[in-house]
Write an enzyme that holds these catalytic residues in place. Structure first.
Site, mmCIF file in Angstrom:
data_model
loop_
_atom_site.group_PDB
_atom_site.id
_atom_site.type_symbol
_atom_site.label_atom_id
_atom_site.label_comp_id
_atom_site.label_asym_id
_atom_site.label_seq_id
_atom_site.Cartn_x
_atom_site.Cartn_y
_atom_site.Cartn_z
ATOM 1 N N LYS A 1 -1.597 0.635 10.288
ATOM 2 C CA LYS A 1 -0.569 1.133 9.180
ATOM 3 C C LYS A 1 0.025 2.367 9.534
ATOM 4 O O LYS A 1 -0.591 3.261 9.988
ATOM 5 C CB LYS A 1 -1.410 1.233 8.160
ATOM 6 C CG LYS A 1 -0.766 1.708 6.867
ATOM 7 C CD LYS A 1 0.069 0.979 5.979
ATOM 8 C CE LYS A 1 0.829 1.531 5.144
ATOM 9 N NZ LYS A 1 0.805 0.946 3.726
ATOM 10 N N HIS B 1 -2.025 -6.394 0.914
ATOM 11 C CA HIS B 1 -1.761 -4.973 0.778
ATOM 12 C C HIS B 1 -2.551 -4.516 -0.426
ATOM 13 O O HIS B 1 -2.243 -4.916 -1.323
ATOM 14 C CB HIS B 1 -0.541 -4.518 0.519
ATOM 15 C CG HIS B 1 -0.263 -3.094 0.719
ATOM 16 N ND1 HIS B 1 0.802 -2.257 1.331
ATOM 17 C CD2 HIS B 1 -0.886 -2.115 -0.257
ATOM 18 C CE1 HIS B 1 0.252 -1.095 1.004
ATOM 19 N NE2 HIS B 1 -0.306 -0.712 0.169
ATOM 20 N N ASP C 1 -0.580 -4.088 -3.560
ATOM 21 C CA ASP C 1 -0.729 -2.600 -3.567
ATOM 22 C C ASP C 1 -1.576 -2.069 -4.821
ATOM 23 O O ASP C 1 -1.216 -0.877 -5.217
ATOM 24 C CB ASP C 1 0.804 -2.068 -3.443
ATOM 25 C CG ASP C 1 0.678 -0.367 -3.067
ATOM 26 O OD1 ASP C 1 -0.483 -0.035 -2.680
ATOM 27 O OD2 ASP C 1 1.592 -0.051 -3.076
ATOM 28 N N HIS D 1 -5.673 -1.655 -1.924
ATOM 29 C CA HIS D 1 -6.521 -0.490 -1.748
ATOM 30 C C HIS D 1 -7.655 -0.538 -2.368
ATOM 31 O O HIS D 1 -7.930 -0.881 -3.598
ATOM 32 C CB HIS D 1 -5.825 0.922 -2.275
ATOM 33 C CG HIS D 1 -4.425 1.236 -1.711
ATOM 34 N ND1 HIS D 1 -4.444 2.272 -0.723
ATOM 35 C CD2 HIS D 1 -3.297 0.716 -1.842
ATOM 36 C CE1 HIS D 1 -3.026 2.355 -0.460
ATOM 37 N NE2 HIS D 1 -2.503 1.480 -1.006
ATOM 38 N N HIS E 1 5.389 -3.419 0.344
ATOM 39 C CA HIS E 1 6.060 -2.905 -1.007
ATOM 40 C C HIS E 1 7.158 -2.540 -1.119
ATOM 41 O O HIS E 1 8.004 -1.396 -1.378
ATOM 42 C CB HIS E 1 5.115 -1.865 -1.698
ATOM 43 C CG HIS E 1 4.585 -0.600 -0.756
ATOM 44 N ND1 HIS E 1 5.489 -0.071 -0.101
ATOM 45 C CD2 HIS E 1 3.488 -0.213 -0.503
ATOM 46 C CE1 HIS E 1 4.933 0.947 0.422
ATOM 47 N NE2 HIS E 1 3.620 1.000 0.356
ATOM 48 N N HIS F 1 4.694 1.823 5.766
ATOM 49 C CA HIS F 1 5.122 2.334 4.567
ATOM 50 C C HIS F 1 6.638 3.043 4.528
ATOM 51 O O HIS F 1 6.740 3.903 5.091
ATOM 52 C CB HIS F 1 4.056 3.661 3.786
ATOM 53 C CG HIS F 1 4.419 4.344 2.377
ATOM 54 N ND1 HIS F 1 3.603 3.947 1.351
ATOM 55 C CD2 HIS F 1 5.548 4.941 2.181
ATOM 56 C CE1 HIS F 1 4.330 4.704 0.398
ATOM 57 N NE2 HIS F 1 5.209 5.221 0.736
HETATM 58 C C1 NCD Z 1 -1.285 4.317 -2.842
HETATM 59 C C2 NCD Z 1 -2.624 4.994 -3.177
HETATM 60 O O1 NCD Z 1 -2.580 5.528 -4.171
HETATM 61 O O2 NCD Z 1 -3.282 5.026 -2.118
HETATM 62 N N1 NCD Z 1 -0.459 4.677 -4.016
HETATM 63 C C3 NCD Z 1 0.586 3.856 -4.571
HETATM 64 O O3 NCD Z 1 1.146 4.344 -5.324
HETATM 65 N N2 NCD Z 1 0.815 2.830 -4.044
HETATM 66 C C4 NCD Z 1 -0.625 4.739 -1.569
HETATM 67 C C5 NCD Z 1 0.553 3.706 -1.139
HETATM 68 O O4 NCD Z 1 0.379 2.638 -0.792
HETATM 69 O O5 NCD Z 1 1.572 4.388 -1.251
HETATM 70 ZN ZN ZN Z 2 -0.350 0.997 -0.778
#
Ligand code: NCD
Ligand code: ZN
Length: 346
Positions: A99, A13, A247, A15, A174, A136
Protein backbone atom coordinates in the site's frame (compact mmCIF):
# COMPACT_ATOMS: atom_id res chain seq x y z
CA UNK A 1 -40.81 -10.59 -3.04
CA UNK A 2 -37.53 -10.05 -4.83
CA UNK A 3 -34.58 -12.31 -4.11
CA UNK A 4 -31.03 -12.08 -5.32
CA UNK A 5 -28.36 -14.75 -4.93
CA UNK A 6 -24.76 -13.91 -5.69
CA UNK A 7 -21.36 -15.37 -4.96
CA UNK A 8 -20.22 -14.39 -1.49
CA UNK A 9 -18.61 -10.93 -1.69
CA UNK A 10 -15.10 -9.77 -0.77
CA UNK A 11 -14.00 -6.35 0.43
CA UNK A 12 -10.90 -5.15 -1.40
CA UNK A 13 -10.12 -2.26 0.98
CA UNK A 14 -10.87 -2.48 4.69
CA UNK A 15 -9.63 -0.98 7.95
CA UNK A 16 -9.96 -3.37 10.89
CA UNK A 17 -7.70 -1.52 13.38
CA UNK A 18 -6.36 -3.41 16.38
CA UNK A 19 -7.15 -4.32 19.98
CA UNK A 20 -10.64 -3.50 21.26
CA UNK A 21 -11.78 -1.86 18.03
CA UNK A 22 -10.69 -4.88 15.97
CA UNK A 23 -12.57 -7.15 18.38
CA UNK A 24 -15.65 -4.95 18.15
CA UNK A 25 -15.83 -4.59 14.37
CA UNK A 26 -14.51 -7.80 12.83
CA UNK A 27 -17.82 -9.68 12.97
CA UNK A 28 -19.47 -6.96 10.87
CA UNK A 29 -17.13 -7.93 8.05
CA UNK A 30 -16.80 -11.68 8.57
CA UNK A 31 -20.60 -12.07 8.67
CA UNK A 32 -20.90 -11.10 4.99
CA UNK A 33 -17.47 -11.09 3.38
CA UNK A 34 -15.26 -14.09 2.68
CA UNK A 35 -12.03 -12.13 2.24
CA UNK A 36 -10.81 -8.58 2.63
CA UNK A 37 -7.68 -6.65 1.85
CA UNK A 38 -6.57 -5.33 5.22
CA UNK A 39 -5.12 -1.84 5.35
CA UNK A 40 -1.78 -1.57 7.17
CA UNK A 41 -2.16 1.96 8.64
CA UNK A 42 -1.96 0.95 12.28
CA UNK A 43 0.09 2.90 14.80
CA UNK A 44 2.86 1.91 14.19
CA UNK A 45 2.09 0.73 10.65
CA UNK A 46 2.45 -2.81 9.29
CA UNK A 47 5.75 -2.35 7.48
CA UNK A 48 7.55 -5.70 7.45
CA UNK A 49 6.50 -9.25 6.74
CA UNK A 50 6.99 -9.95 10.43
CA UNK A 51 4.53 -7.17 11.33
CA UNK A 52 2.00 -8.63 8.88
CA UNK A 53 2.27 -12.14 10.33
CA UNK A 54 1.65 -10.79 13.82
CA UNK A 55 -1.29 -8.62 12.69
CA UNK A 56 -2.86 -11.49 10.75
CA UNK A 57 -2.66 -13.63 13.90
CA UNK A 58 -4.40 -10.93 15.93
CA UNK A 59 -7.17 -10.70 13.32
CA UNK A 60 -7.67 -14.47 13.23
CA UNK A 61 -7.77 -14.56 17.03
CA UNK A 62 -10.44 -11.85 17.09
CA UNK A 63 -12.67 -13.71 14.58
CA UNK A 64 -15.89 -15.16 15.95
CA UNK A 65 -15.75 -18.97 16.32
CA UNK A 66 -16.67 -20.73 13.12
CA UNK A 67 -16.23 -17.76 10.75
CA UNK A 68 -14.06 -18.67 7.79
CA UNK A 69 -13.03 -15.12 6.91
CA UNK A 70 -9.62 -14.76 5.26
CA UNK A 71 -7.64 -11.55 5.85
CA UNK A 72 -5.50 -10.63 2.84
CA UNK A 73 -2.55 -8.76 4.24
CA UNK A 74 -0.74 -5.71 2.86
CA UNK A 75 2.49 -3.95 3.73
CA UNK A 76 2.73 -0.21 4.26
CA UNK A 77 5.27 1.13 1.78
CA UNK A 78 7.99 3.36 3.23
CA UNK A 79 11.07 4.87 1.67
CA UNK A 80 13.07 2.23 3.56
CA UNK A 81 11.04 -0.85 2.55
CA UNK A 82 13.29 -3.79 1.69
CA UNK A 83 12.48 -5.35 -1.72
CA UNK A 84 13.64 -8.78 -0.53
CA UNK A 85 11.31 -8.71 2.47
CA UNK A 86 8.40 -7.80 0.19
CA UNK A 87 9.27 -10.50 -2.36
CA UNK A 88 9.55 -13.15 0.36
CA UNK A 89 6.22 -12.07 1.86
CA UNK A 90 4.53 -12.47 -1.52
CA UNK A 91 6.26 -15.78 -2.21
CA UNK A 92 5.04 -17.26 1.07
CA UNK A 93 1.46 -16.19 0.31
CA UNK A 94 1.41 -13.80 3.28
CA UNK A 95 0.66 -10.58 1.39
CA UNK A 96 -1.63 -9.74 -1.51
CA UNK A 97 -0.48 -6.17 -2.16
CA UNK A 98 1.65 -3.28 -0.97
CA UNK A 99 0.00 0.00 0.00
CA UNK A 100 1.25 3.43 -1.01
CA UNK A 101 0.17 6.29 1.22
CA UNK A 102 1.61 9.62 0.17
CA UNK A 103 2.98 11.02 3.45
CA UNK A 104 0.30 12.96 5.30
CA UNK A 105 -2.55 12.07 2.91
CA UNK A 106 -4.84 10.53 5.53
CA UNK A 107 -5.19 8.85 8.93
CA UNK A 108 -1.83 7.50 10.18
CA UNK A 109 0.08 8.21 7.00
CA UNK A 110 2.91 10.37 8.30
CA UNK A 111 5.35 7.49 7.70
CA UNK A 112 4.26 7.22 4.06
CA UNK A 113 6.22 8.02 0.92
CA UNK A 114 7.47 11.58 0.34
CA UNK A 115 9.70 10.92 -2.65
CA UNK A 116 8.53 8.14 -4.95
CA UNK A 117 12.04 7.84 -6.43
CA UNK A 118 13.15 6.38 -3.11
CA UNK A 119 10.54 3.62 -3.43
CA UNK A 120 11.51 2.69 -7.02
CA UNK A 121 13.63 -0.37 -6.11
CA UNK A 122 10.64 -1.93 -4.32
CA UNK A 123 8.19 -0.94 -7.06
CA UNK A 124 10.46 -2.41 -9.73
CA UNK A 125 10.66 -5.67 -7.84
CA UNK A 126 6.88 -5.70 -7.42
CA UNK A 127 6.44 -5.22 -11.15
CA UNK A 128 8.80 -8.15 -11.76
CA UNK A 129 7.00 -10.54 -9.43
CA UNK A 130 3.45 -9.39 -10.25
CA UNK A 131 2.59 -7.94 -6.84
CA UNK A 132 -0.04 -5.17 -7.08
CA UNK A 133 0.40 -1.71 -5.61
CA UNK A 134 -2.66 -0.30 -3.83
CA UNK A 135 -2.60 3.47 -4.06
CA UNK A 136 -4.15 6.18 -1.95
CA UNK A 137 -4.37 8.55 -4.92
CA UNK A 138 -4.16 12.02 -3.45
CA UNK A 139 -1.36 14.57 -3.44
CA UNK A 140 -0.68 16.28 -0.15
CA UNK A 141 0.84 19.48 -1.48
CA UNK A 142 -0.67 22.28 0.63
CA UNK A 143 -1.28 24.45 -2.47
CA UNK A 144 -3.63 21.89 -3.99
CA UNK A 145 -7.28 22.21 -3.02
CA UNK A 146 -8.53 19.14 -1.16
CA UNK A 147 -11.24 18.57 -3.78
CA UNK A 148 -8.61 18.48 -6.56
CA UNK A 149 -6.12 16.17 -4.89
CA UNK A 150 -7.13 13.03 -6.74
CA UNK A 151 -7.04 14.61 -10.20
CA UNK A 152 -3.66 16.22 -9.50
CA UNK A 153 -2.30 12.93 -8.18
CA UNK A 154 -3.27 11.16 -11.40
CA UNK A 155 -1.54 13.78 -13.50
CA UNK A 156 1.60 14.35 -11.47
CA UNK A 157 2.27 11.02 -9.73
CA UNK A 158 0.25 8.10 -11.04
CA UNK A 159 0.52 8.62 -14.76
CA UNK A 160 4.30 9.29 -14.66
CA UNK A 161 4.76 6.22 -12.43
CA UNK A 162 2.77 4.01 -14.80
CA UNK A 163 4.72 5.30 -17.79
CA UNK A 164 7.95 4.59 -16.01
CA UNK A 165 6.88 1.13 -14.88
CA UNK A 166 4.08 -0.10 -17.17
CA UNK A 167 4.42 -3.67 -15.86
CA UNK A 168 3.36 -2.62 -12.35
CA UNK A 169 -0.23 -3.56 -11.48
CA UNK A 170 -1.88 -0.63 -9.75
CA UNK A 171 -5.15 -0.59 -7.83
CA UNK A 172 -6.38 2.96 -7.58
CA UNK A 173 -8.26 2.82 -4.34
CA UNK A 174 -11.45 4.57 -3.34
CA UNK A 175 -11.82 6.46 -6.62
CA UNK A 176 -13.96 9.52 -5.91
CA UNK A 177 -13.94 11.53 -9.12
CA UNK A 178 -15.01 11.34 -12.74
CA UNK A 179 -11.35 12.10 -13.50
CA UNK A 180 -10.38 8.86 -11.75
CA UNK A 181 -13.08 6.84 -13.50
CA UNK A 182 -12.08 8.27 -16.90
CA UNK A 183 -8.40 7.61 -16.24
CA UNK A 184 -9.07 3.96 -15.44
CA UNK A 185 -11.40 3.54 -18.41
CA UNK A 186 -8.82 5.09 -20.72
CA UNK A 187 -5.96 2.89 -19.57
CA UNK A 188 -4.71 0.03 -21.64
CA UNK A 189 -4.09 -2.38 -18.77
CA UNK A 190 -2.57 -3.03 -15.36
CA UNK A 191 -4.93 -0.54 -13.75
CA UNK A 192 -8.11 -1.11 -11.78
CA UNK A 193 -10.08 0.88 -9.22
CA UNK A 194 -12.01 0.23 -6.06
CA UNK A 195 -15.12 2.20 -5.21
CA UNK A 196 -16.56 2.58 -1.71
CA UNK A 197 -20.16 2.14 -0.72
CA UNK A 198 -20.50 5.65 0.68
CA UNK A 199 -19.08 7.42 -2.38
CA UNK A 200 -21.90 5.85 -4.41
CA UNK A 201 -24.41 7.38 -1.99
CA UNK A 202 -23.23 10.75 -0.72
CA UNK A 203 -21.83 13.85 -2.31
CA UNK A 204 -20.14 16.68 -0.44
CA UNK A 205 -23.45 18.23 0.60
CA UNK A 206 -23.84 15.40 3.09
CA UNK A 207 -20.85 16.72 5.02
CA UNK A 208 -21.65 20.42 4.91
CA UNK A 209 -25.31 21.29 4.38
CA UNK A 210 -27.37 22.21 7.43
CA UNK A 211 -24.45 21.81 9.83
CA UNK A 212 -21.15 20.00 9.79
CA UNK A 213 -21.60 16.23 9.87
CA UNK A 214 -18.45 14.43 10.90
CA UNK A 215 -19.80 10.94 10.23
CA UNK A 216 -19.86 11.73 6.49
CA UNK A 217 -16.26 12.93 6.49
CA UNK A 218 -13.72 10.58 4.99
CA UNK A 219 -10.68 10.74 2.76
CA UNK A 220 -10.69 11.09 -0.11
CA UNK A 221 -13.46 13.51 0.75
CA UNK A 222 -16.80 13.09 -1.09
CA UNK A 223 -16.99 15.32 -4.18
CA UNK A 224 -19.67 17.02 -6.28
CA UNK A 225 -22.75 15.22 -7.57
CA UNK A 226 -21.40 14.77 -11.12
CA UNK A 227 -18.53 12.73 -9.67
CA UNK A 228 -20.89 10.55 -7.64
CA UNK A 229 -22.89 9.86 -10.79
CA UNK A 230 -19.74 8.85 -12.68
CA UNK A 231 -18.85 6.42 -9.87
CA UNK A 232 -22.32 4.91 -9.94
CA UNK A 233 -22.17 4.43 -13.68
CA UNK A 234 -18.74 2.77 -13.43
CA UNK A 235 -19.80 0.42 -10.63
CA UNK A 236 -23.10 -0.48 -12.29
CA UNK A 237 -21.50 -1.05 -15.69
CA UNK A 238 -20.04 -4.40 -14.65
CA UNK A 239 -16.70 -3.28 -16.16
CA UNK A 240 -14.06 -5.67 -14.84
CA UNK A 241 -11.79 -2.82 -13.78
CA UNK A 242 -14.12 -1.63 -11.01
CA UNK A 243 -14.93 -3.45 -7.80
CA UNK A 244 -15.88 -2.94 -4.18
CA UNK A 245 -13.45 -1.70 -1.57
CA UNK A 246 -15.63 -0.39 1.23
CA UNK A 247 -12.87 1.59 2.95
CA UNK A 248 -14.94 0.98 6.05
CA UNK A 249 -12.82 2.95 8.52
CA UNK A 250 -14.04 2.83 12.13
CA UNK A 251 -13.14 5.58 14.58
CA UNK A 252 -14.79 5.81 18.02
CA UNK A 253 -17.28 8.68 18.20
CA UNK A 254 -15.21 11.07 20.38
CA UNK A 255 -12.49 11.02 17.69
CA UNK A 256 -15.05 12.00 15.01
CA UNK A 257 -17.19 14.43 17.01
CA UNK A 258 -14.59 16.99 18.01
CA UNK A 259 -12.73 20.09 16.84
CA UNK A 260 -10.43 18.12 14.51
CA UNK A 261 -12.28 14.94 13.70
CA UNK A 262 -10.74 11.87 12.06
CA UNK A 263 -11.54 10.88 8.50
CA UNK A 264 -13.34 7.59 8.02
CA UNK A 265 -16.86 6.18 7.62
CA UNK A 266 -17.93 2.87 9.15
CA UNK A 267 -19.96 0.98 6.54
CA UNK A 268 -19.28 -2.71 7.17
CA UNK A 269 -22.60 -3.57 8.88
CA UNK A 270 -24.95 -2.32 6.14
CA UNK A 271 -22.78 -2.21 3.03
CA UNK A 272 -24.52 -5.03 1.18
CA UNK A 273 -27.98 -3.56 1.86
CA UNK A 274 -26.78 -0.16 0.66
CA UNK A 275 -25.20 -1.59 -2.48
CA UNK A 276 -28.27 -3.61 -3.45
CA UNK A 277 -30.30 -0.41 -3.06
CA UNK A 278 -27.90 1.54 -5.30
CA UNK A 279 -27.73 -1.16 -7.97
CA UNK A 280 -31.52 -1.49 -7.97
CA UNK A 281 -31.82 2.27 -8.51
CA UNK A 282 -29.36 1.94 -11.39
CA UNK A 283 -31.43 -0.92 -12.88
CA UNK A 284 -28.31 -3.00 -12.55
CA UNK A 285 -29.02 -5.63 -9.91
CA UNK A 286 -27.62 -8.13 -12.40
CA UNK A 287 -24.25 -6.36 -12.14
CA UNK A 288 -24.01 -6.37 -8.34
CA UNK A 289 -22.24 -9.74 -8.30
CA UNK A 290 -19.57 -8.56 -10.73
CA UNK A 291 -18.88 -5.53 -8.54
CA UNK A 292 -18.82 -7.27 -5.15
CA UNK A 293 -17.77 -10.83 -5.93
CA UNK A 294 -16.21 -11.39 -9.37
CA UNK A 295 -14.13 -8.46 -10.63
CA UNK A 296 -11.98 -8.18 -7.50
CA UNK A 297 -10.83 -11.80 -7.37
CA UNK A 298 -10.17 -11.75 -11.13
CA UNK A 299 -7.91 -8.70 -10.72
CA UNK A 300 -6.00 -10.26 -7.83
CA UNK A 301 -5.70 -13.62 -9.62
CA UNK A 302 -7.95 -15.51 -7.23
CA UNK A 303 -11.00 -17.69 -7.75
CA UNK A 304 -14.36 -16.21 -6.80
CA UNK A 305 -15.90 -17.61 -3.63
CA UNK A 306 -17.80 -20.87 -3.97
CA UNK A 307 -20.30 -19.92 -1.28
CA UNK A 308 -23.23 -17.67 -2.06
CA UNK A 309 -25.13 -14.86 -0.38
CA UNK A 310 -28.86 -14.28 -0.71
CA UNK A 311 -30.49 -10.89 -0.34
CA UNK A 312 -34.23 -10.37 -0.08
CA UNK A 313 -36.11 -7.14 -0.70
CA UNK A 314 -38.38 -6.67 2.31
CA UNK A 315 -41.61 -4.64 2.23
CA UNK A 316 -40.72 -3.00 5.54
CA UNK A 317 -37.40 -1.19 5.89
CA UNK A 318 -34.61 -3.23 7.44
CA UNK A 319 -33.06 -1.71 10.53
CA UNK A 320 -29.43 -1.64 11.58
CA UNK A 321 -27.99 -0.50 14.87
CA UNK A 322 -26.98 3.16 14.56
CA UNK A 323 -23.85 2.45 16.58
CA UNK A 324 -21.52 -0.47 17.10
CA UNK A 325 -20.38 -0.71 20.71
CA UNK A 326 -16.79 -1.79 21.18
CA UNK A 327 -14.49 -2.11 24.17
CA UNK A 328 -12.93 1.16 23.02
CA UNK A 329 -16.25 3.04 22.74
CA UNK A 330 -19.16 3.42 20.33
CA UNK A 331 -18.66 3.72 16.57
CA UNK A 332 -21.40 5.32 14.48
CA UNK A 333 -22.61 3.18 11.57
CA UNK A 334 -23.06 4.85 8.17
CA UNK A 335 -26.56 6.24 7.69
CA UNK A 336 -27.41 6.33 3.97
CA UNK A 337 -30.28 8.77 4.71
CA UNK A 338 -32.87 6.60 2.95
CA UNK A 339 -34.66 3.47 4.15
CA UNK A 340 -32.95 0.19 3.31
CA UNK A 341 -35.10 -2.67 2.10
CA UNK A 342 -32.57 -5.26 0.99
CA UNK A 343 -31.59 -7.69 3.68
CA UNK A 344 -28.89 -10.34 3.65
CA UNK A 345 -30.71 -13.50 4.68
CA UNK A 346 -28.00 -16.16 4.28
C1 NCD B 1 -8.93 5.89 6.59
C2 NCD B 1 -8.62 5.57 8.04
O1 NCD B 1 -9.34 6.06 8.91
O2 NCD B 1 -7.69 4.79 8.32
N1 NCD B 1 -9.80 7.02 6.54
C3 NCD B 1 -10.66 7.31 5.55
O3 NCD B 1 -11.27 8.37 5.60
N2 NCD B 1 -10.87 6.48 4.57
C4 NCD B 1 -7.69 6.10 5.85
C5 NCD B 1 -7.87 6.09 4.37
O4 NCD B 1 -8.14 5.06 3.77
O5 NCD B 1 -7.74 7.16 3.77
ZN1 ZN C 1 -8.83 3.36 3.54
Amino acid sequence: MKTLTIRRPDDWHLHLRDGAVLEGVIADTSRHFARAIIMPNLVPPVVTAQDAVAYRDRILTALPQGDRFQPLMTLYLTEGTDPDDVAAAKESGLITAVKLYPAGATTNSHGGVRDIDKAMPVLERMAEIGLPLCVHGEVTTPEVDIFDREAVFIETVLDPLRNRLPELKVTMEHVTTKDGVDYIMGSSGNLAGTITTHHLIINRNAILVGGIRPHYYCLPVAKRENHRLALRAAAASGDKRFFLGTDSAPHVDPLKECGCGCAGIYTSPNTMSCLAHVFEEENALDKLEAFTSLNGPAWYGMAPNEETMTLVRQEQPVSYPSKRDTGAGAITVFDPMFPLHWQVVE
